[in-house]
Write a protein that holds these residues in place. Structure first.
Motif, PDB file in Angstrom:
ATOM      1  N   ALA A   2       0.837  -1.207   0.000  1.00 55.96           N
ATOM      2  CA  ALA A   2       0.000   0.000   0.000  1.00 55.96           C
ATOM      3  C   ALA A   2       0.869   1.254   0.000  1.00 55.96           C
ATOM      4  N   LEU A   3       0.494   2.222  -0.835  1.00 56.89           N
ATOM      5  CA  LEU A   3       1.132   3.533  -0.856  1.00 56.89           C
ATOM      6  C   LEU A   3       0.036   4.587  -0.725  1.00 56.89           C
ATOM      7  N   VAL A   4       0.023   5.294   0.399  1.00 57.05           N
ATOM      8  CA  VAL A   4      -0.973   6.332   0.617  1.00 57.05           C
ATOM      9  C   VAL A   4      -0.446   7.629   0.005  1.00 57.05           C
ATOM     10  N   VAL A   5      -1.068   8.047  -1.090  1.00 59.17           N
ATOM     11  CA  VAL A   5      -0.525   9.152  -1.880  1.00 59.17           C
ATOM     12  C   VAL A   5      -1.654  10.063  -2.345  1.00 59.17           C
ATOM     13  N   ASN A   6      -1.411  11.360  -2.286  1.00 56.63           N
ATOM     14  CA  ASN A   6      -2.292  12.351  -2.899  1.00 56.63           C
ATOM     15  C   ASN A   6      -1.742  12.643  -4.286  1.00 56.63           C
ATOM     16  N   VAL A   7      -2.403  12.164  -5.329  1.00 63.28           N
ATOM     17  CA  VAL A   7      -1.854  12.275  -6.682  1.00 63.28           C
ATOM     18  C   VAL A   7      -1.772  13.718  -7.163  1.00 63.28           C
ATOM     19  N   THR A   8      -2.434  14.638  -6.489  1.00 66.09           N
ATOM     20  CA  THR A   8      -2.371  16.042  -6.911  1.00 66.09           C
ATOM     21  C   THR A   8      -1.089  16.725  -6.463  1.00 66.09           C
ATOM     22  N   ALA A   9      -0.305  16.079  -5.596  1.00 67.56           N
ATOM     23  CA  ALA A   9       0.923  16.664  -5.049  1.00 67.56           C
ATOM     24  C   ALA A   9       2.133  15.976  -5.678  1.00 67.56           C
ATOM     25  N   GLN A  10       2.805  16.654  -6.608  1.00 67.98           N
ATOM     26  CA  GLN A  10       3.867  15.999  -7.362  1.00 67.98           C
ATOM     27  C   GLN A  10       5.014  15.514  -6.479  1.00 67.98           C
ATOM     28  N   ALA A  11       5.444  16.308  -5.533  1.00 67.62           N
ATOM     29  CA  ALA A  11       6.559  15.901  -4.670  1.00 67.62           C
ATOM     30  C   ALA A  11       6.207  14.635  -3.900  1.00 67.62           C
ATOM     31  N   GLU A  12       4.974  14.543  -3.458  1.00 67.56           N
ATOM     32  CA  GLU A  12       4.514  13.361  -2.728  1.00 67.56           C
ATOM     33  C   GLU A  12       4.485  12.132  -3.640  1.00 67.56           C
ATOM     34  N   VAL A  13       4.044  12.322  -4.864  1.00 64.73           N
ATOM     35  CA  VAL A  13       4.018  11.223  -5.833  1.00 64.73           C
ATOM     36  C   VAL A  13       5.430  10.733  -6.120  1.00 64.73           C
ATOM     37  N   VAL A  14       6.332  11.656  -6.408  1.00 65.29           N
ATOM     38  CA  VAL A  14       7.710  11.289  -6.754  1.00 65.29           C
ATOM     39  C   VAL A  14       8.373  10.539  -5.601  1.00 65.29           C
ATOM     40  N   GLN A  15       8.182  11.031  -4.397  1.00 67.72           N
ATOM     41  CA  GLN A  15       8.775  10.381  -3.227  1.00 67.72           C
ATOM     42  C   GLN A  15       8.241   8.957  -3.057  1.00 67.72           C
ATOM     43  N   ALA A  16       6.945   8.793  -3.233  1.00 68.63           N
ATOM     44  CA  ALA A  16       6.351   7.466  -3.081  1.00 68.63           C
ATOM     45  C   ALA A  16       6.831   6.518  -4.176  1.00 68.63           C
ATOM     46  N   PHE A  17       6.883   7.002  -5.402  1.00 68.81           N
ATOM     47  CA  PHE A  17       7.276   6.146  -6.529  1.00 68.81           C
ATOM     48  C   PHE A  17       8.747   5.744  -6.447  1.00 68.81           C
ATOM     49  N   GLN A  18       9.562   6.564  -5.779  1.00 69.64           N
ATOM     50  CA  GLN A  18      10.972   6.221  -5.618  1.00 69.64           C
ATOM     51  C   GLN A  18      11.169   5.012  -4.700  1.00 69.64           C
ATOM     52  N   GLN A  19      10.125   4.637  -3.977  1.00 66.52           N
ATOM     53  CA  GLN A  19      10.197   3.445  -3.135  1.00 66.52           C
ATOM     54  C   GLN A  19      10.101   2.165  -3.963  1.00 66.52           C
ATOM     55  N   VAL A  20       9.691   2.297  -5.218  1.00 70.45           N
ATOM     56  CA  VAL A  20       9.553   1.142  -6.106  1.00 70.45           C
ATOM     57  C   VAL A  20      10.849   1.025  -6.914  1.00 70.45           C
ATOM     58  N   ALA A  21      11.540  -0.087  -6.732  1.00 67.77           N
ATOM     59  CA  ALA A  21      12.872  -0.233  -7.330  1.00 67.77           C
ATOM     60  C   ALA A  21      12.848  -0.109  -8.846  1.00 67.77           C
TER      61      ALA A  21
ATOM     62  N   ASP B  92     -14.080  26.660  -8.755  1.00 67.33           N
ATOM     63  CA  ASP B  92     -13.643  25.644  -7.801  1.00 67.33           C
ATOM     64  C   ASP B  92     -13.921  24.233  -8.311  1.00 67.33           C
ATOM     65  N   ASP B  93     -15.066  24.046  -8.959  1.00 71.58           N
ATOM     66  CA  ASP B  93     -15.384  22.752  -9.558  1.00 71.58           C
ATOM     67  C   ASP B  93     -14.327  22.372 -10.600  1.00 71.58           C
ATOM     68  N   LEU B  94     -14.016  23.336 -11.456  1.00 74.42           N
ATOM     69  CA  LEU B  94     -13.066  23.084 -12.538  1.00 74.42           C
ATOM     70  C   LEU B  94     -11.685  22.763 -11.981  1.00 74.42           C
ATOM     71  N   ASP B  95     -11.272  23.504 -10.956  1.00 75.41           N
ATOM     72  CA  ASP B  95      -9.964  23.271 -10.350  1.00 75.41           C
ATOM     73  C   ASP B  95      -9.889  21.892  -9.708  1.00 75.41           C
ATOM     74  N   ARG B  96     -10.956  21.482  -9.042  1.00 72.99           N
ATOM     75  CA  ARG B  96     -10.964  20.179  -8.376  1.00 72.99           C
ATOM     76  C   ARG B  96     -10.821  19.057  -9.402  1.00 72.99           C
ATOM     77  N   ILE B  97     -11.583  19.134 -10.482  1.00 71.93           N
ATOM     78  CA  ILE B  97     -11.515  18.118 -11.519  1.00 71.93           C
ATOM     79  C   ILE B  97     -10.140  18.124 -12.192  1.00 71.93           C
ATOM     80  N   TYR B  98      -9.644  19.304 -12.500  1.00 76.58           N
ATOM     81  CA  TYR B  98      -8.333  19.415 -13.147  1.00 76.58           C
ATOM     82  C   TYR B  98      -7.239  18.835 -12.266  1.00 76.58           C
ATOM     83  N   ASN B  99      -7.255  19.184 -10.990  1.00 76.21           N
ATOM     84  CA  ASN B  99      -6.174  18.764 -10.097  1.00 76.21           C
ATOM     85  C   ASN B  99      -6.053  17.250  -9.984  1.00 76.21           C
ATOM     86  N   VAL B 100      -7.170  16.561  -9.956  1.00 74.21           N
ATOM     87  CA  VAL B 100      -7.128  15.101  -9.821  1.00 74.21           C
ATOM     88  C   VAL B 100      -7.002  14.423 -11.189  1.00 74.21           C
ATOM     89  N   ASN B 101      -7.895  14.746 -12.106  1.00 73.29           N
ATOM     90  CA  ASN B 101      -8.010  13.996 -13.352  1.00 73.29           C
ATOM     91  C   ASN B 101      -6.950  14.339 -14.393  1.00 73.29           C
TER      92      ASN B 101
END
Length: 253
Positions: free
Chosen positions: A59-78, A101-110
């Motif tokens: 399991a990797l608990v990650v907020n995909v909207t946060a690039q630094a968090e994504v990169v850090q998590a993915f670096q755990q995968v050899a 706000d609706d548009l930003d929410r959809i854009y940030n995730v999708n």
């Protein structure tokens, strides 16, 4: 056929719906599945179910909207062999009922979320090759009523898929997307309960009939197509969008 033995696969939004069904299918096919979800309990539940079926998962608990968090998590995968971008959110509304706000929410995730995850995986894939599979939608190709922001985001997913496929084909990276019509996931049940209390069954049938085949897809049916496109058997396929829509695009005329 379709063995993923000795492959590491990252699947976003794998705590429920299509993402979870894909994680389960990949686990059964021999992949080490990295279950990415914002919901820790959901991610761990998927991991436990994969392990109960004899698979291997983390399991990797990650907020995909946060690039630094994504990169850090993915670096755990050899070594990242496969990335499936399934995480996404929806929105009901046309142009004039969609707020900034609706548009930003959809854009940030999708949109940004898909970008962030491809960004986080591409360095590893450039070393050994790999496969990226993005979840687009029939809304990428045809007009869907009251889905302005959602359609915008899925059109972007289709365009990003083609761009990445073109830019990295010489480095052994395949990139495709699929475009489902309606799929019976927990989101659908929640949407009906919230918007049509007491009339859930009637509305479920109405939505089902918008597919010419007369029903919604099962998450497992979507997962089976994803499994194929991420397997070595699909090694000649890149830069493609695959509708899986019960005839929605071609037969609704």
């Amino acid at each position: 056929m379709f063995s993923l033995k000795n492959k590491n696969a990252i699947i976003t939004g794998a705590g429920s719906g299509i993402g979870k069904a894909t994680a389960m299918a990949f686990g059964k096919s021999g992949a080490h599945v990295f279950v990415v979800d914002l919901n820790k309990d959901a991610a761990e539940t998927t991991v436990n179910e994969i392990k109960q079926n004899g698979g291997n998962a983390t399991a990797l608990v990650v907020n995909v909207t946060a690039q630094a968090e994504v990169v850090q998590a993915f670096q755990q995968v050899a070594r990242i062999d496969i990335l499936v971008n399934s995480a996404g959110v929806s929105h009901i509304g046309k142009l004039e009922t969609t707020t900034p706000d609706d548009l930003d929410r959809i854009y940030n995730v999708n949109v940004k979320g898909v970008y962030n995850c491809m960004f986080g995986a591409i360095a590893s894939m450039k070393k050994n090759g790999g496969v990226i599979l993005n979840l687009a939608s029939i809304a990428s190709s045809v007009g869907i009523p009251d889905r302005f922001a959602y359609s915008m985001s899925k059109g972007a997913v289709l365009a990003m898929t083609l761009s990445v496929a073109k830019d990295y084909v010489k480095e052994g990276i395949r990139c495709n997307c699929i475009s489902p019509a309606r799929v019976h996931t927990p989101f659908v049940d929640g949407f009906l309960a919230k918007n049509y209390p007491g009339n859930e069954a009637e509305m479920f049938e109405k939505l089902s009939q918008t597919q010419p085949i007369g029903r919604m897809a099962k998450p497992e049916e979507i997962a089976n197509l994803i499994l194929y496109l991420c397997s070595d058997e699909a090694g000649f396929i890149t830069g493609c969008d695959y509708p899986i829509d019960g005839g929605f695009i071609k037969l609704n005329n």
